[in-house]
Design an enzyme around this catalytic site. Sequence first.
Site, short mmCIF file in Angstrom:
data_model
loop_
_atom_site.label_atom_id
_atom_site.label_comp_id
_atom_site.label_asym_id
_atom_site.label_seq_id
_atom_site.Cartn_x
_atom_site.Cartn_y
_atom_site.Cartn_z
N HIS A 77 156.08 27.87 55.90
CA HIS A 77 157.09 26.72 54.98
C HIS A 77 156.09 25.61 54.57
O HIS A 77 156.14 25.20 53.41
CB HIS A 77 158.07 26.44 55.94
CG HIS A 77 159.24 27.45 56.33
ND1 HIS A 77 160.06 26.99 57.31
CD2 HIS A 77 159.40 28.45 56.08
CE1 HIS A 77 160.78 28.09 57.56
NE2 HIS A 77 160.31 29.17 56.71
N HIS A 234 165.00 31.90 50.20
CA HIS A 234 164.32 31.66 51.40
C HIS A 234 163.04 32.76 51.49
O HIS A 234 162.22 32.29 51.84
CB HIS A 234 164.87 31.36 52.71
CG HIS A 234 163.99 30.99 53.75
ND1 HIS A 234 163.56 29.62 54.03
CD2 HIS A 234 163.35 31.81 54.78
CE1 HIS A 234 162.74 29.85 55.02
NE2 HIS A 234 162.63 30.94 55.60
N ASP A 238 159.29 32.08 51.65
CA ASP A 238 158.35 32.70 52.40
C ASP A 238 157.00 33.34 51.56
O ASP A 238 156.02 33.21 52.22
CB ASP A 238 158.97 33.60 53.50
CG ASP A 238 159.67 32.85 54.45
OD1 ASP A 238 159.36 31.50 55.03
OD2 ASP A 238 160.43 33.68 55.30
N HIS A 261 156.82 38.83 55.94
CA HIS A 261 155.35 38.27 56.22
C HIS A 261 154.27 39.34 56.21
O HIS A 261 153.13 39.23 55.60
CB HIS A 261 155.22 37.42 57.37
CG HIS A 261 156.37 36.22 57.34
ND1 HIS A 261 156.29 35.14 56.42
CD2 HIS A 261 157.61 35.99 58.35
CE1 HIS A 261 157.42 34.47 56.92
NE2 HIS A 261 157.76 34.79 57.98
#
Length: 304
Positions: A77, A234, A238, A261
């Site tokens: 973030h 969101h 990311d 991720h």
Amino acid sequence: MQKTIKTAIHLGGVGLHSGEAARLSIHPAGIHHGIWFRRSDVDGNNMIPARHDAVELSPLCTLLVNEAGVSVSTVEHLMAALCGCGITNAIVDVDGPEVPILDGSAAKFVRAILDAGIRRQAAPVHAIEVLRRIAVRHGDAYAELTPAGELEIDFDIAFPDAAIGHQHKTLRLSNGTFARELADSRTFCRQSDVDAMRAAGKALGGSLDNAVVVDGDRVVNPGGLRHSDEAVRHKMLDALGDLALAGAPILGRYSGIRAGHAMTNRLLHALFADPLGYRIRTLSAAEARVLPGAGIEHDRFAHF
């Protein structure tokens, strides 16, 4: 031009996964420095580069580790906020192994950066231009980079919980788009995942103050959602934070389907493993106007 912050930033909160108090400070840095983390509680080799090749794959967050084994986690973030505000040079001091989660989004990081002020530096920005399609797949997750004149993010997610369901969104990340469209979107999880993580001793700092929790067709948070498609926003946040670990702004289109991720990190490794897949471009002032953060203005984001 390259950019750093004008004055130091100090923020504190709790680590999402450790549940421990976490504090950080962000300091200006000189040209060509890049973004580095520094563990202020560790003596000796405590500098950790914010680069894709320092990532140790973790299912729940982005974890950076230096050659001495010193680590800092949950950097995504903050990295998104730095990239989204156009910051290319900074030192981030962290007093423990995890960046504070704050409200689960990047909004408070963006607000702090804008309050501190952004300083232009006397050196051009070097960007990574994607020259041909680079793709990775793992199970039902897929991510790719394709050529584009500016950074674009296209993301698709699907969850069985009706409160999320299927969501898809595409954005160009120029002219302050990140701060305006993505920065306030919070991390999210399913109630069943919360129960499993807590049983495993994880997400000890998680709460309804720093995450959206859904249970079937219900949003557990009393205040509900900030956006009807907050979940996919969101995921795009990311992705930007993880792409920022390329070490320079990317000119290209990122597409992710159920990607997280690890997938974005695998994609960066695949990009840099292909010498014909990219080139480094020194951008003129006019060319740099398409970069994330180029159009960001303090007064337009006073609601953060």
